[in-house]
Scaffold this motif. Structure first.
Motif, PDB file in Angstrom:
ATOM      1  N   TYR A  67       0.851  -1.194   0.000  1.00  0.00           N
ATOM      2  CA  TYR A  67       0.000   0.000   0.000  1.00  0.00           C
ATOM      3  C   TYR A  67       0.885   1.243   0.000  1.00  0.00           C
ATOM      4  O   TYR A  67       2.053   1.200   0.375  1.00  0.00           O
ATOM      5  N   ASP A  68       0.330   2.342  -0.454  1.00  0.00           N
ATOM      6  CA  ASP A  68       1.091   3.586  -0.560  1.00  0.00           C
ATOM      7  C   ASP A  68       1.487   4.095   0.820  1.00  0.00           C
ATOM      8  O   ASP A  68       0.776   3.863   1.808  1.00  0.00           O
ATOM      9  N   PRO A  69       2.613   4.823   0.902  1.00  0.00           N
ATOM     10  CA  PRO A  69       3.036   5.376   2.202  1.00  0.00           C
ATOM     11  C   PRO A  69       1.994   6.334   2.770  1.00  0.00           C
ATOM     12  O   PRO A  69       1.220   6.951   2.028  1.00  0.00           O
TER      13      PRO A  69
ATOM     14  N   LYS B 224       5.427  13.003  -6.734  1.00  0.00           N
ATOM     15  CA  LYS B 224       5.071  11.616  -7.049  1.00  0.00           C
ATOM     16  C   LYS B 224       3.747  11.239  -6.401  1.00  0.00           C
ATOM     17  O   LYS B 224       2.895  10.595  -7.019  1.00  0.00           O
ATOM     18  N   ALA B 225       3.559  11.653  -5.146  1.00  0.00           N
ATOM     19  CA  ALA B 225       2.317  11.334  -4.446  1.00  0.00           C
ATOM     20  C   ALA B 225       1.123  12.037  -5.088  1.00  0.00           C
ATOM     21  O   ALA B 225       0.045  11.454  -5.213  1.00  0.00           O
TER      22      ALA B 225
ATOM     23  N   ALA C 290      -9.428   3.399  -6.030  1.00  0.00           N
ATOM     24  CA  ALA C 290      -9.411   3.638  -4.583  1.00  0.00           C
ATOM     25  C   ALA C 290      -8.801   2.460  -3.835  1.00  0.00           C
ATOM     26  O   ALA C 290      -8.021   2.645  -2.893  1.00  0.00           O
ATOM     27  N   LEU C 291      -9.144   1.229  -4.234  1.00  0.00           N
ATOM     28  CA  LEU C 291      -8.621   0.052  -3.550  1.00  0.00           C
ATOM     29  C   LEU C 291      -7.109  -0.048  -3.675  1.00  0.00           C
ATOM     30  O   LEU C 291      -6.417  -0.423  -2.730  1.00  0.00           O
ATOM     31  N   VAL C 292      -6.585   0.300  -4.829  1.00  0.00           N
ATOM     32  CA  VAL C 292      -5.154   0.141  -5.069  1.00  0.00           C
ATOM     33  C   VAL C 292      -4.339   1.292  -4.480  1.00  0.00           C
ATOM     34  O   VAL C 292      -3.242   1.080  -3.970  1.00  0.00           O
ATOM     35  N   SER C 293      -4.887   2.513  -4.509  1.00  0.00           N
ATOM     36  CA  SER C 293      -4.079   3.697  -4.204  1.00  0.00           C
ATOM     37  C   SER C 293      -4.406   4.378  -2.880  1.00  0.00           C
ATOM     38  O   SER C 293      -3.536   5.041  -2.307  1.00  0.00           O
TER      39      SER C 293
ATOM     40  N   LEU D  16      -1.183  13.615   1.707  1.00  0.00           N
ATOM     41  CA  LEU D  16      -1.098  14.670   0.694  1.00  0.00           C
ATOM     42  C   LEU D  16      -2.288  14.613  -0.258  1.00  0.00           C
ATOM     43  O   LEU D  16      -2.898  15.648  -0.568  1.00  0.00           O
ATOM     44  N   ARG D  17      -2.632  13.424  -0.729  1.00  0.00           N
ATOM     45  CA  ARG D  17      -3.775  13.318  -1.638  1.00  0.00           C
ATOM     46  C   ARG D  17      -5.086  13.628  -0.928  1.00  0.00           C
ATOM     47  O   ARG D  17      -6.036  14.126  -1.549  1.00  0.00           O
ATOM     48  N   PHE D  18      -5.155  13.346   0.356  1.00  0.00           N
ATOM     49  CA  PHE D  18      -6.338  13.674   1.151  1.00  0.00           C
ATOM     50  C   PHE D  18      -6.576  15.179   1.172  1.00  0.00           C
ATOM     51  O   PHE D  18      -7.719  15.637   1.212  1.00  0.00           O
ATOM     52  N   ARG D  19      -5.484  15.949   1.128  1.00  0.00           N
ATOM     53  CA  ARG D  19      -5.595  17.410   1.166  1.00  0.00           C
ATOM     54  C   ARG D  19      -5.778  18.011  -0.224  1.00  0.00           C
ATOM     55  O   ARG D  19      -5.973  19.222  -0.351  1.00  0.00           O
ATOM     56  N   LYS D  20      -5.709  17.199  -1.260  1.00  0.00           N
ATOM     57  CA  LYS D  20      -5.812  17.719  -2.625  1.00  0.00           C
ATOM     58  C   LYS D  20      -7.263  17.869  -3.079  1.00  0.00           C
ATOM     59  O   LYS D  20      -7.581  18.776  -3.855  1.00  0.00           O
TER      60      LYS D  20
END
Length: 469
Positions: free
Chosen positions: A7-9, A339-340, A96-99, A15-19
């Motif tokens: 799974y992603d760090p 990258k994220a 969503a499941l993968v990332s 970071l993506r949550f804040r995007k």
């Protein structure tokens, strides 16, 4: 065997949550117990149990068991397999499941309520095909949660939505104002001050968003000094050290006042730039990255995305080399961030208050000693095509993470609010450039001018110095 981390760090997820403008968080109910172990492998999960006074009996766990080393990998691998087998019919849920899952927690979102509803529906349809049930749905938009049973919500229906507070991967999230913070109300510190007690308190400061980075940096620096001042884990600290850590502990509740907007971006930005600052002191070095966004009507928004700090080695070294280490952290922080966010082509400006470091970065690595050459080479590789510029030390926000501050000072001088906005107050930015040979002047604001030097083709970088006029 524990299995690889697939799974992603956590850094990427935050970071993506804040995007995204509309955030969505949900949990898989009893995730481990929904994954069945192959009968050939159940003997590896044998336990001995006795219901007194019955003799001891042998049992085999038929499901993934919490506490075993490979459990996290096995459960996450099942999610990825579910996405591969059934995800083509639910494309949003497949991504969503993968990332965007961190073990059993989904933390992500979309840019509109309609897209978030479609994502929720896809997840609700896909997850039962793998035997998983979703619960504790949370969003900053009430429309996304419409139609869900009360027992599947992660909020309390009896409370006002604007006052609702939840935790997303340990981050304190106020839904109404859509703000992020940290919770320090449950920090425990009992007994005399020892090295073990200090480390325990600092480990409880869970802040993956980095909004209290200067305070964490202060603690890291003093933790390192404890290794020299105290030999054993349970040896009492000296009177002066104990008073200092007691003062730090008493100020920690102030950190609850530090909050930042969860949505660090705008819905439809016309222009996005990253500005990354690096700095160093004799005790630590670090960097912080900001996003500068311009919307369709010209409004500018600047938000702190992520800071990073590291204590300096106890072995004495020059300040210039520590500044170079700070620039190296800045380069790696930039690479991890883009990258994220999947924004590798975004224009980025790097800033340092060390003219020595900027001089090192102008030339090929082979002309410098080994220590400098190795780091210069990596920095030039990571930041190729982007500018390195000079900023005054008093205007460098990374100074806070390189020196550390006490909690009360952290509230007054938080790097999330003490931003040198004049640096980003650009009007015509690149259009206002006057080029001449390999140098050009660039107006950042009516009173700030940068003299830029185009670097050699071997590095592809651009260096400059900041001039106030």
């Amino acid at each position: 065997m524990t299995g690889s981390v697939i799974y992603d760090p956590l850094f990427d997820l935050v970071l993506r949550f804040r995007k995204n403008a509309v955030a969505l968080v949900v949990d898989i109910e009893k995730m481990y117990l929904q994954v069945k172990i192959h009968p050939n492998d159940t003997p590896l999960q044998r336990i001995l149990w006795r219901f007194s006074p019955v003799p001891v009996a042998t049992y085999e766990m038929g499901r993934v068991t919490f506490g075993l080393a490979p459990s996290s990998f096995l459960a996450t691998r099942c999610l990825h397999q579910l996405a591969e087998d059934e995800g083509d019919h639910h494309p949003r849920a497949k991504v969503a499941l993968v990332s965007d899952f961190y073990v059993d927690d989904y933390i992500g979102g979309t840019n509109s309520v309609q897209e978030a509803l479609l994502l929720r529906q896809d997840l609700e349809q896909l997850m039962p095909k793998g035997g998983f049930k979703l619960r504790k749905w949370v969003s900053n938009a009430k429309g996304v949660l419409e139609g869900l049973p009360v027992d599947e919500l992660g909020t309390q229906p009896t409370l006002n939505f604007d006052q609702e507070q939840v935790k997303a991967l340990g981050i304190h999230w106020k839904l109404g104002p859509d703000l992020l913070g940290i919770d320090v109300s449950n920090l425990a510190a009992n007994g005399p001050w020892t090295r073990r007690k200090v480390y325990s308190i600092i480990a409880q400061l869970w802040d993956p968003s980095g909004i209290t980075a200067p305070v964490i940096s202060w603690a890291k620096i003093r933790m390192q000094l404890l290794c020299v001042a105290v030999q054993g884990w349970d040896d009492p600290l000296s009177h002066d050290l104990a008073l200092r850590w007691c003062e730090f502990y008493q100020q920690l509740p102030v950190l609850s006042d530090i909050q930042v907007e969860r949505h660090a971006f705008t819905k439809h930005p016309m222009l996005v730039r990253f500005h990354i600052f690096s700095d160093a002191s004799e005790v630590a070095y670090g960097a912080c990255i900001y996003a500068r966004l311009t919307d369709l009507v010209g409004h500018i928004k600047v938000e702190l995305l992520a800071p990073k700090s590291r204590p300096a080695s106890l072995k004495k070294t020059t300040l210039a080399r520590l500044e170079l280490c700070g620039a190296h952290v800045a380069a790696k922080l930039y690479r991890a961030t883009v990258k994220a966010l999947k924004m590798e082509d975004t224009e980025t400006w790097f800033w340092s208050d060390s003219t020595v470091v900027l001089s090192w970065l102008k030339l090929p690595p082979y002309v410098w000693p080994t220590f400098v050459a190795n780091r210069v080479s990596h920095i030039q590789e990571l930041t190729k095509g982007h500018r390195w510029n000079h900023v005054k030390g008093v205007e460098n926000p990374a100074d806070l993470v390189s020196r550390g501050v006490m909690p009360k000072d952290g509230c007054l001088y938080s790097i999330s609010t003490g931003i040198p906005l004049s640096i980003w107050s650009t009007r015509r930015h690149r259009k206002n450039c006057w080029r001449r040979k390999k140098t050009f002047w660039l107006w950042l604001s009516p009173n700030i001018l940068i003299h830029c030097l185009i670097d050699t083709p071997a590095t592809g970088n651009c260096c400059g110095s900041l001039v106030t006029v």
